[in-house]
Design an enzyme around this catalytic site. Structure first.
Site, PDB file in Angstrom:
ATOM      1  N   LYS A  88       0.847  -1.207   0.000  1.00 39.16           N
ATOM      2  CA  LYS A  88       0.000   0.000   0.000  1.00 39.16           C
ATOM      3  C   LYS A  88       0.867   1.235   0.000  1.00 39.16           C
ATOM      4  O   LYS A  88       1.791   1.370   0.811  1.00 39.16           O
ATOM      5  CB  LYS A  88      -0.884  -0.004   1.270  1.00 39.16           C
ATOM      6  CG  LYS A  88      -1.812   1.189   1.387  1.00 39.16           C
ATOM      7  CD  LYS A  88      -3.091   0.967   0.599  1.00 39.16           C
ATOM      8  CE  LYS A  88      -3.941   2.220   0.478  1.00 39.16           C
ATOM      9  NZ  LYS A  88      -3.589   3.013  -0.725  1.00 39.16           N
ATOM     10  N   LYS A 112       5.322   2.996   7.994  1.00 39.57           N
ATOM     11  CA  LYS A 112       4.172   3.840   8.353  1.00 39.57           C
ATOM     12  C   LYS A 112       2.929   2.996   8.610  1.00 39.57           C
ATOM     13  O   LYS A 112       2.225   3.171   9.604  1.00 39.57           O
ATOM     14  CB  LYS A 112       3.914   4.809   7.195  1.00 39.57           C
ATOM     15  CG  LYS A 112       2.961   5.942   7.500  1.00 39.57           C
ATOM     16  CD  LYS A 112       2.669   6.790   6.252  1.00 39.57           C
ATOM     17  CE  LYS A 112       3.907   7.438   5.660  1.00 39.57           C
ATOM     18  NZ  LYS A 112       3.586   8.396   4.570  1.00 39.57           N
ATOM     19  N   LYS A 124       5.365   1.701  -3.159  1.00 39.43           N
ATOM     20  CA  LYS A 124       5.298   3.068  -3.698  1.00 39.43           C
ATOM     21  C   LYS A 124       5.547   3.025  -5.193  1.00 39.43           C
ATOM     22  O   LYS A 124       6.386   2.252  -5.667  1.00 39.43           O
ATOM     23  CB  LYS A 124       6.382   3.936  -3.034  1.00 39.43           C
ATOM     24  CG  LYS A 124       6.136   5.414  -3.205  1.00 39.43           C
ATOM     25  CD  LYS A 124       5.236   5.924  -2.099  1.00 39.43           C
ATOM     26  CE  LYS A 124       5.186   7.400  -1.990  1.00 39.43           C
ATOM     27  NZ  LYS A 124       4.642   7.798  -0.689  1.00 39.43           N
ATOM     28  N   ASN A 239      -1.078  19.525  -1.440  1.00 39.99           N
ATOM     29  CA  ASN A 239      -2.211  18.876  -0.773  1.00 39.99           C
ATOM     30  C   ASN A 239      -1.988  18.743   0.734  1.00 39.99           C
ATOM     31  O   ASN A 239      -2.887  19.005   1.530  1.00 39.99           O
ATOM     32  CB  ASN A 239      -2.462  17.497  -1.405  1.00 39.99           C
ATOM     33  CG  ASN A 239      -3.535  16.728  -0.668  1.00 39.99           C
ATOM     34  OD1 ASN A 239      -3.235  15.878   0.167  1.00 39.99           O
ATOM     35  ND2 ASN A 239      -4.782  17.038  -0.923  1.00 39.99           N
ATOM     36  N   SER A 370      -7.115   6.245   3.671  1.00 41.60           N
ATOM     37  CA  SER A 370      -7.159   5.320   2.539  1.00 41.60           C
ATOM     38  C   SER A 370      -7.680   3.959   2.995  1.00 41.60           C
ATOM     39  O   SER A 370      -8.463   3.307   2.299  1.00 41.60           O
ATOM     40  CB  SER A 370      -5.761   5.121   1.947  1.00 41.60           C
ATOM     41  OG  SER A 370      -5.453   6.122   1.020  1.00 41.60           O
TER      42      SER A 370
HETATM   43  N1  GLU Z   1       1.035   9.059  -0.453  1.00 42.69           N
HETATM   44  C1  GLU Z   1       0.563   9.019   0.896  1.00 42.69           C
HETATM   45  C2  GLU Z   1       1.695   8.673   1.840  1.00 42.69           C
HETATM   46  O1  GLU Z   1       2.860   8.890   1.530  1.00 42.69           O
HETATM   47  C3  GLU Z   1      -0.674   8.161   1.067  1.00 42.69           C
HETATM   48  C4  GLU Z   1      -0.547   6.740   0.620  1.00 42.69           C
HETATM   49  C5  GLU Z   1      -1.849   5.954   0.603  1.00 42.69           C
HETATM   50  O2  GLU Z   1      -2.897   6.463   0.916  1.00 42.69           O
HETATM   51  O3  GLU Z   1      -1.758   4.762   0.257  1.00 42.69           O
HETATM   52  O4  GLU Z   1       1.486   8.257   2.950  1.00 42.69           O
END
Ligand code: GLU
Length: 443
Positions: A88, A112, A124, A239, A370
Site C-alpha cells: 500500500k 508507516k 510506492k 495537498n 485510505s
Molecule cells: N502518499 C501518501 C503517503 O505517503 C498516502 C498513501 C496511501 O494512501 O496509500 O502516505
C-alpha cells in the site's frame, strides 16, 4: 597514459558522487532502521529482511502526445513488504524521482502502515515526469498507460496505490476506470484517494493535512502548553501543506509563512489560510496571495520565527547546512523524509528543542483514511465525512500516545544516548513486523 588515468579518476569520482547523491535518502533510512532494530533488541538480520524490497517493477509507458509524436516515460512500482497485508502506498509524478528514492519511500510506507496498526504492507510507485508540462489528455493517457503496464501486479488484495506528490483524485478516477475496464467489472478497492463521487470519502482529500494538524496539536499540548496562538510555518503548500495550514488555523494556531515551488509569503500578523486555499492561483503560486511579504526564496518558512515548522514538500529539505537557521522548537513532518538525520541530531542537541514528529507518524492520516476508504469499497458502503474524520482523529491520537510511551520507555532504557521520536516510531513499527514474521515462520 596520463589521459587514461584522468579518465578513470573522473569516472570514479563521477560514479562515487552520483551514487552518494542518489542513494542518500535510501542510505539514511537504512541507517535509522538499523538503529531501531538494535534499540528494540531485535535480531540483526531483520535489517536486510525489512530493508530490501520484495519486488521492484520497472515499466515503460509510451504516450501519444498532442503534437503527434510518441513520448516514452519511465515508471516504477516498488512492492516493498507484504508481511502485514497487501502492498500500500501512493504514486508520485515527478521529474527528479529515481528508483532509489522510490525504494526509500516504499520502505517508509511499510514502516508507516505497520506503525498505524492497519493491515497493510508497503509499496510506492513513481513516474519520471513533469506533469505541469502535459496537457490534461496527455496526463490521462499516461495514467491509464501506467495502469495497463501494472495491471497484473496490482489489485484490492495485492497492491493498492493512491495519490502522492503531483497525483490527485482525478488521476485515481482515470486509473480505477482503466483497471475496471481491463477487469470487466467495477473494482473500486484497487485504488484509494478517489473522488467522493466515485467511491471515495470526502474527508480523504484533506486527511493527510488534517492528521498533521491533529498531531501538531497533540505535541503542542504535550510540550508547549497548547496550540492556541502558536506561530506555524509551512514549507510546501500542496495537498498536505495547504490542508495542514487550514486545520492548524482552525485549531487556533497562527500560520505566518507558506511556500511552494515559485516562492513564499511571510506575514507575522498571520496568513488568512481560508482565503489562500480558496484561490486556485495561490495554490499554484503562493506569491499571488494578496497580502504579506513576498519572496522568490522558497525556503523562507524554514527560517522564520515560528514555534512550529511543518515541512510538507519533499525529502532532504532540512539539511545540516540549513538547520543552523531553523528557529522552530517543534517540527511536524508533513512530507516523507524532509529532515536529514544529522540535522535532526543537531536540533535535539539544542536547549529547549522539543521534537521532530517523524513522517511515519505525522503524515499517516492519508493512508489511514485510505484504509477506511478501502474498507468502504470492499463492503460497497459509505461512512459520512464526519464519521470518517472522527475515526481518523481517534486512530491518530492513539498512535501518538503509543509512540510517546515507547519514546519514554526507550529513552529511559538508553539514558546514555540520544533516542529520537523517529527512533521510537521505527522501533515500534519494526517490532510489529517482526512479530508477524515470526508468527508466519519467516524468521
Ligand atoms: N502518499 C501518501 C503517503 O505517503 C498516502 C498513501 C496511501 O494512501 O496509500 O502516505
Amino acid at each position: 597514459m596520463n589521459t587514461e588515468i584522468y579518465k578513470y579518476l573522473f569516472l570514479i569520482i563521477y560514479y562515487w558522487k552520483s551514487d552518494v547523491a542518489m542513494a542518500s535518502y535510501l542510505q539514511w533510512m537504512s541507517q535509522v532502521l538499523k538503529e531501531a532494530i538494535s534499540l528494540g533488541g531485535l535480531p540483526e538480520e531483520l535489517h536486510d529482511l525489512i530493508f530490501k524490497p520484495e519486488r521492484v517493477i520497472s515499466v515503460k509507458i509510451p504516450v501519444k502526445m498532442d503534437n503527434g509524436k510518441v513520448a516514452v516515460f519511465e515508471g516504477y512500482r516498488v512492492q516493498h513488504n507484504s508481511v502485514l497485508g497487501p502492498y500500500k502506498g501512493g504514486i508520485r509524478y515527478h521529474p527528479d524521482v529515481t528508483l532509489d528514492t522510490d525504494m526509500a519511500l516504499a520502505l517508509g510506507m511499510t514502516l508507516k502502515n505497520s506503525l498505524a496498526n492497519i493491515p497493510y504492507g508497503g509499496g510506492k510507485g513513481a513516474v519520471k515526469v513533469d506533469p505541469t508540462k502535459l496537457s490534461s489528455r496527455e496526463l490521462e493517457e499516461l495514467s491509464r498507460g501506467y495502469v495497463r503496464a501494472l495491471y497484473k501486479f496490482i489489485g484490492p488484495e495485492v497492491d493498492i496505490p493512491a495519490p502522492d506528490v503531483n497525483t490527485n483524485p482525478q488521476i485515481m478516477a482515470w486509473m480505477v476506470d482503466e483497471y475496471s475496464k481491463l477487469s470487466g467489472r467495477n473494482v473500486p478497492a484497487v485504488f484509494t484517494g478517489k473522488p467522493p463521487e466515485l467511491w471515495g470519502n470526502p474527508a480523504r482529500i484533506y486527511s493527510t493535512g488534517f492528521g498533521v494538524a491533529i498531531l501538531a496539536k497533540a505535541a503542542a499540548d504535550a510540550f508547549m502548553g497548547g496550540i492556541e496562538g502558536k506561530k506555524v510555518a509551512v514549507h510546501g503548500f500542496g495537498n498536505v501543506g495547504s490542508y495542514a495550514a487550514y486545520w492548524l488555523s482552525k485549531l487556533g494556531a497562527k500560520v505566518i509563512a507558506i511556500s511552494n515551488i515559485y516562492g513564499s509569503v511571510y506575514d507575522p500578523n498571520g496568513i488568512d489560510v481560508e482565503l489562500a486555499i480558496s484561490k486556485p492561483e495561490v495554490i499554484k503560486d503562493v506569491r499571488t496571495y494578496p497580502k504579506g511579504q513576498k519572496s522568490n526564496d522558497t525556503d523562507v518558512p524554514l527560517f522564520v520565527d515560528a514555534d512550529i515548522l511543518v515541512p510538507a514538500s519533499l525529502e532532504n529539505v532540512i539539511t545540516p547546512e540549513k538547520v543552523e537557521r531553523v528557529k522552530a522548537k517543534l517540527i511536524v513532518e508533513g512530507a516523507n523524509g524532509p529532515t536529514v538525520p544529522e540535522a535532526e541530531k543537531l536540533l535535539y542537541s539544542r536547549k529547549g528543542f522539543h521534537a521532530v514528529i517523524p513522517d511515519i507518524l505525522a503524515n499517516s492520516g492519508g493512508v489511514v483514511m485510505s484504509y477506511l476508504e478501502w474498507v468502504q469499497n470492499l463492503y460497497w458502503f459509505n461512512w459520512s465525512e464526519e464519521e470518517a474524520r472522527e475515526k481518523l482523529r481517534i486512530i491518530m491520537m492513539d498512535n501518538f500516545k503509543r509512540v510517546m510511551e515507547a519514546w519514554k520507555r526507550l529513552s529511559d532504557k538508553n539514558a546514555d544516548k540520544l533516542v529520537t521520536m523517529r527512533d521510537a516510531s521505527f522501533a515500534l513499527s519494526v517490532e510489529r513486523i517482526y512479530k508477524a514474521m515470526k508468527l508466519r515462520g519467516q524468521i
